[in-house]
Structure formats: structure tokens, C-alpha cells
Scaffold this motif. Sequence first.
Motif, short mmCIF file in Angstrom:
data_model
loop_
_atom_site.label_atom_id
_atom_site.label_comp_id
_atom_site.label_asym_id
_atom_site.label_seq_id
_atom_site.Cartn_x
_atom_site.Cartn_y
_atom_site.Cartn_z
N PHE A 12 49.57 56.56 1.75
CA PHE A 12 50.98 56.61 2.08
C PHE A 12 51.12 56.98 3.55
CE2 PHE A 12 51.17 57.19 -2.46
CZ PHE A 12 52.25 56.39 -2.81
N VAL A 13 52.04 56.35 4.24
CA VAL A 13 52.30 56.62 5.64
C VAL A 13 53.74 57.11 5.76
CG1 VAL A 13 52.41 55.64 7.96
CG2 VAL A 13 50.69 54.81 6.33
N PHE A 14 53.90 58.30 6.33
CA PHE A 14 55.21 58.89 6.53
C PHE A 14 55.61 58.70 7.98
CE2 PHE A 14 53.15 61.09 3.09
CZ PHE A 14 54.13 61.07 2.11
N ASP A 15 56.70 58.01 8.23
CA ASP A 15 57.14 57.69 9.57
C ASP A 15 58.29 58.60 9.98
OD1 ASP A 15 57.82 56.59 11.96
OD2 ASP A 15 58.44 54.65 11.17
N PHE A 16 57.95 59.75 10.60
CA PHE A 16 58.97 60.70 11.02
C PHE A 16 59.65 60.27 12.31
CE2 PHE A 16 56.45 63.27 8.19
CZ PHE A 16 57.43 63.94 7.47
N GLY A 17 58.99 59.44 13.10
CA GLY A 17 59.56 58.99 14.35
C GLY A 17 60.65 57.94 14.15
N HIS A 18 60.62 57.31 13.02
CA HIS A 18 61.59 56.27 12.70
C HIS A 18 62.87 56.94 12.23
CE1 HIS A 18 63.09 52.65 10.54
NE2 HIS A 18 62.52 52.06 11.56
N ASP A 19 63.87 56.19 11.91
CA ASP A 19 65.14 56.77 11.49
C ASP A 19 65.12 57.24 10.03
OD1 ASP A 19 67.01 53.70 10.84
OD2 ASP A 19 65.02 54.34 10.25
N GLY A 20 63.93 57.37 9.44
CA GLY A 20 63.83 57.77 8.04
C GLY A 20 63.68 59.26 7.81
N THR A 21 63.70 60.10 8.85
CA THR A 21 63.50 61.53 8.69
C THR A 21 64.48 62.14 7.69
OG1 THR A 21 62.64 61.71 10.92
CG2 THR A 21 63.36 63.75 9.89
N GLU A 22 65.75 61.77 7.82
CA GLU A 22 66.76 62.32 6.91
C GLU A 22 66.50 61.89 5.48
OE1 GLU A 22 67.65 60.47 9.67
OE2 GLU A 22 68.06 62.18 10.98
N ASP A 23 66.05 60.63 5.30
CA ASP A 23 65.74 60.14 3.96
C ASP A 23 64.57 60.90 3.36
OD1 ASP A 23 67.74 58.22 4.04
OD2 ASP A 23 66.40 56.66 4.82
N ILE A 24 63.55 61.17 4.18
CA ILE A 24 62.39 61.90 3.70
C ILE A 24 62.80 63.32 3.30
CG2 ILE A 24 60.15 62.88 4.35
CD1 ILE A 24 59.77 60.34 6.09
N GLU A 25 63.57 63.99 4.15
CA GLU A 25 64.02 65.34 3.83
C GLU A 25 64.88 65.35 2.57
OE1 GLU A 25 65.26 68.19 6.84
OE2 GLU A 25 64.78 66.65 8.34
N LEU A 26 65.75 64.37 2.43
CA LEU A 26 66.59 64.28 1.24
C LEU A 26 65.74 64.08 -0.01
CD1 LEU A 26 69.44 64.18 0.03
CD2 LEU A 26 69.44 61.71 0.47
N ILE A 56 55.52 67.12 5.59
CA ILE A 56 55.97 67.05 4.20
C ILE A 56 55.83 68.42 3.53
CG2 ILE A 56 55.55 66.00 1.94
CD1 ILE A 56 56.71 63.99 3.84
N ASN A 57 54.64 69.04 3.66
CA ASN A 57 54.43 70.37 3.06
C ASN A 57 55.38 71.40 3.67
OD1 ASN A 57 52.49 69.76 1.17
ND2 ASN A 57 50.79 70.13 2.54
N GLN A 58 55.63 71.31 4.98
CA GLN A 58 56.54 72.25 5.62
C GLN A 58 57.95 72.10 5.06
OE1 GLN A 58 55.98 71.33 9.77
NE2 GLN A 58 54.20 72.66 9.94
N TYR A 59 58.40 70.86 4.88
CA TYR A 59 59.72 70.65 4.29
C TYR A 59 59.77 71.17 2.85
CZ TYR A 59 61.11 67.54 8.14
OH TYR A 59 61.42 67.02 9.36
N MET A 60 58.71 70.89 2.08
CA MET A 60 58.67 71.38 0.70
C MET A 60 58.79 72.89 0.67
SD MET A 60 55.72 68.85 -0.83
CE MET A 60 55.47 69.70 -2.36
N LEU A 61 58.03 73.57 1.53
CA LEU A 61 58.06 75.03 1.57
C LEU A 61 59.44 75.53 2.00
CD1 LEU A 61 56.32 77.51 1.12
CD2 LEU A 61 55.67 77.40 3.54
N ARG A 62 60.04 74.87 2.96
CA ARG A 62 61.38 75.27 3.41
C ARG A 62 62.38 75.23 2.25
NH1 ARG A 62 64.42 71.41 7.32
NH2 ARG A 62 62.44 71.56 8.41
N TYR A 63 62.32 74.18 1.46
CA TYR A 63 63.26 74.06 0.34
C TYR A 63 62.91 75.01 -0.80
CZ TYR A 63 65.16 70.23 2.97
OH TYR A 63 65.72 69.49 3.97
N ILE A 64 61.65 75.30 -0.98
CA ILE A 64 61.25 76.29 -1.99
C ILE A 64 61.76 77.67 -1.59
CG2 ILE A 64 59.24 77.52 -2.92
CD1 ILE A 64 57.84 74.73 -2.95
N TYR A 65 61.76 77.96 -0.29
CA TYR A 65 62.23 79.26 0.20
C TYR A 65 63.72 79.47 -0.05
CZ TYR A 65 58.03 80.99 2.55
OH TYR A 65 56.80 81.51 2.82
N ARG A 66 64.46 78.43 -0.39
CA ARG A 66 65.87 78.62 -0.77
C ARG A 66 65.97 79.42 -2.07
NH1 ARG A 66 68.67 73.28 -1.65
NH2 ARG A 66 66.78 73.00 -2.83
#
Length: 141
Positions: A12-26, A56-66
Motif C-alpha cells: 500500500f502506498v500512502f500519498d500525503f503530499g497529494h490532496d488525500g491527506t484529509e481523506d486519510i485522516e478521516l 498513519i500510526n501517528q494519526y491512529m495514536l492521536r485519535y486514540i488519545y481522544r
Amino acid sequence: MGVTFDNVEKIFVFDFGHDGTEDIELSIRSAVDSAHKKINLYHYDVVVMPKTRTKINQYMLRYIYRFNQPRLLKVEDVLSKQLDDDLLSRIRQQNVLVIEDVTTNGSTQNEILRTLRNLNKDNEITIFSLIGRKDLMAESL
């Protein structure tokens, strides 16, 4: 969406530089919310995650910290048993959540689960992987 599958490399390739960052976070927020409904993230006091933290792991951890502010441990430290007495005590007495962005063959998860189960026979140990092969998943959220 910012996530593609490379058929040649079989990754899997995660493209954070593209306009998909919000989609990935969502997507990650949605997956963590789904996990919370199923397993109640308030009950996990220790989180084990890879030493190398992907976005990806950083985002997961951020949302778990909620939901909770768990003690964070590195998979590598748990597997090498490089833990002080306080951390060993925490693992033995508390529920543990292992987070991983992608599960490929399940070998790391099996090894960490075996190690944690030897330390903690009575409490919950849950592995939460955002993306993985369905045949490796005990239960999908």
C-alpha cells in the motif's frame, strides 16, 4: 483518496503530499471510532506500537488519545524484554492495545501477542491494524 495499492511491489502506498491527506485522516478517525465502539478504548492503559512511527500510526495514536492517555511502549522493547520493573508491572496488570498501520503476513503481531500473553495472562490484549489481509484477522471491525 490518497491510498493506492502497488501491484508490482504488493504494498500500500500512502500519498500525503497529494490532496488525500484529509481523506486519510478521516478514514483513520472513522476506523478508530469504530474500534472504540467495539472494544471501548477507555479500557486500554498501555499502547504498543512500532518504533518507527509512520504518519498513519501517528494519526491512529492521536485519535486514540481522544479516549485515553495510555502509556506508550515500542514493539521492539517489548519483544526484546527491555522493560524496567514498572513497565513489566503495567503490562501484567493492565489492558494492552497494539496498533499497527498495515498487517502483511502477521508474523510481528503473532510474536508480540505471544510475548505479551506470557507477561499478561488475565487482561485484554487487542491488536488494531488499519489495513490487513482479511484471512489474518480474527475479527474485523
